[in-house]
Design a protein around this motif. Structure first.
Motif, short mmCIF file in Angstrom:
data_model
loop_
_atom_site.label_atom_id
_atom_site.label_comp_id
_atom_site.label_asym_id
_atom_site.label_seq_id
_atom_site.Cartn_x
_atom_site.Cartn_y
_atom_site.Cartn_z
N MET A 1 0.84 -1.19 0.00
CA MET A 1 0.00 0.00 0.00
C MET A 1 0.88 1.24 0.00
O MET A 1 1.85 1.32 0.72
CB MET A 1 -0.88 -0.02 1.25
CG MET A 1 -1.72 1.20 1.38
SD MET A 1 -1.88 1.74 3.10
CE MET A 1 -2.57 3.32 2.80
N GLN A 2 0.51 2.19 -0.81
CA GLN A 2 1.19 3.47 -0.81
C GLN A 2 0.63 4.33 0.32
O GLN A 2 -0.49 4.12 0.77
CB GLN A 2 0.98 4.19 -2.13
CG GLN A 2 1.61 3.49 -3.31
CD GLN A 2 1.35 4.27 -4.60
OE1 GLN A 2 0.36 4.96 -4.72
NE2 GLN A 2 2.26 4.14 -5.54
N LEU A 3 1.40 5.31 0.73
CA LEU A 3 0.90 6.26 1.72
C LEU A 3 -0.28 7.02 1.14
O LEU A 3 -0.30 7.36 -0.03
CB LEU A 3 1.98 7.28 2.08
CG LEU A 3 3.23 6.79 2.79
CD1 LEU A 3 4.15 7.97 3.06
CD2 LEU A 3 2.89 6.09 4.07
N ARG A 12 -0.94 4.78 6.53
CA ARG A 12 0.22 4.01 6.10
C ARG A 12 0.24 2.64 6.76
O ARG A 12 -0.48 2.41 7.74
CB ARG A 12 1.50 4.77 6.46
CG ARG A 12 1.61 5.03 7.96
CD ARG A 12 2.95 5.54 8.36
NE ARG A 12 3.04 5.93 9.75
CZ ARG A 12 3.10 5.11 10.78
NH1 ARG A 12 3.06 3.80 10.61
NH2 ARG A 12 3.20 5.58 12.01
N THR A 58 -0.18 -5.59 5.38
CA THR A 58 0.01 -4.24 4.85
C THR A 58 -1.02 -3.88 3.78
O THR A 58 -0.99 -2.78 3.24
CB THR A 58 1.43 -4.08 4.26
OG1 THR A 58 1.59 -5.03 3.21
CG2 THR A 58 2.49 -4.29 5.33
N TYR A 111 -10.01 3.41 -1.51
CA TYR A 111 -9.04 2.32 -1.53
C TYR A 111 -9.75 0.96 -1.49
O TYR A 111 -9.42 0.06 -2.26
CB TYR A 111 -8.09 2.47 -0.33
CG TYR A 111 -7.06 1.37 -0.24
CD1 TYR A 111 -5.89 1.41 -1.00
CD2 TYR A 111 -7.25 0.30 0.63
CE1 TYR A 111 -4.94 0.40 -0.91
CE2 TYR A 111 -6.30 -0.71 0.73
CZ TYR A 111 -5.16 -0.66 -0.04
OH TYR A 111 -4.22 -1.65 0.05
N THR A 115 -9.08 -0.37 -5.08
CA THR A 115 -7.87 -1.20 -5.02
C THR A 115 -8.18 -2.62 -4.54
O THR A 115 -7.69 -3.58 -5.13
CB THR A 115 -6.82 -0.54 -4.11
OG1 THR A 115 -6.53 0.76 -4.62
CG2 THR A 115 -5.54 -1.37 -4.05
#
Length: 179
Positions: A1-3, A12, A58, A111, A115
């Protein structure tokens, strides 16, 4: 995962440096009174959960860091069940009432749908904590009513209430992009 950055938060993955702050949060009976984490009673139990869940996952478990102070103020996570993501979130008591969960929720709904591919996002709360229901409504979720009833160890009966948001409703509520 990106910030993911919001106005006041950095969302995060958890880091080893989050251990003590998260332990203080999850071993605080006031914070976990109605959460699945109320079963964690000792630092050793917390350590196991921190390593095997919070650090290891994560993709669906996120630290909420205050952008100004860089302090861990809470967490937010999805528990996937087929095409549904069920939310759990908590904040340190000092962060209560500041709108952090709704702020993180706006970013994490995107997200979860875009995602993670959820078709539905649900959140559950204890009727003894109506503020959680209000937060869910602020995130655009819809009241589904009572999900179940259970009794705490102290004999208190808790009604579990549910909210949800379907992907198509979330998409319809998004501002249209000018071409």
């Amino acid at each position: 995962m990106q910030l993911i950055k919001t106005d006041r938060l950095i969302i995060r993955p958890f880091q080893m440096t989050d251990h003590d702050a998260l332990q203080a949060m999850l071993l605080d009976p006031q914070v976990v009174a109605y959460l699945r984490y109320r079963a964690l009673k000792t630092p050793t139990e917390f350590d196991d959960s921190f390593k095997t869940h919070f650090l290891a996952d994560t993709t669906t478990t996120f630290a909420l860091e205050n952008r100004a102070t860089h302090a861990l103020v809470g967490f937010y996570e999805f528990h996937p069940e087929q095409t549904t993501g069920i939310l759990t979130y908590a904040l340190t008591p000092a962060a209560w009432g500041h709108g952090y969960i709704a702020e993180a929720g706006a970013a994490l709904m995107a997200y979860g749908f875009e995602t993670l591919g959820f078709e539905e996002i649900q959140a559950h709360y204890a009727d003894a904590n109506p503020n959680s229901g209000r937060v869910m409504a602020k995130m655009g979720m819809h009241d589904m009513g009572e999900l179940e009833t259970f009794t705490l160890d102290n004999g208190t009966t808790i009604r579990v209430m549910a909210y949800n948001l379907m992907k198509n409703d979330w998409q319809a509520a998004q501002p249209s992009q000018a071409m």
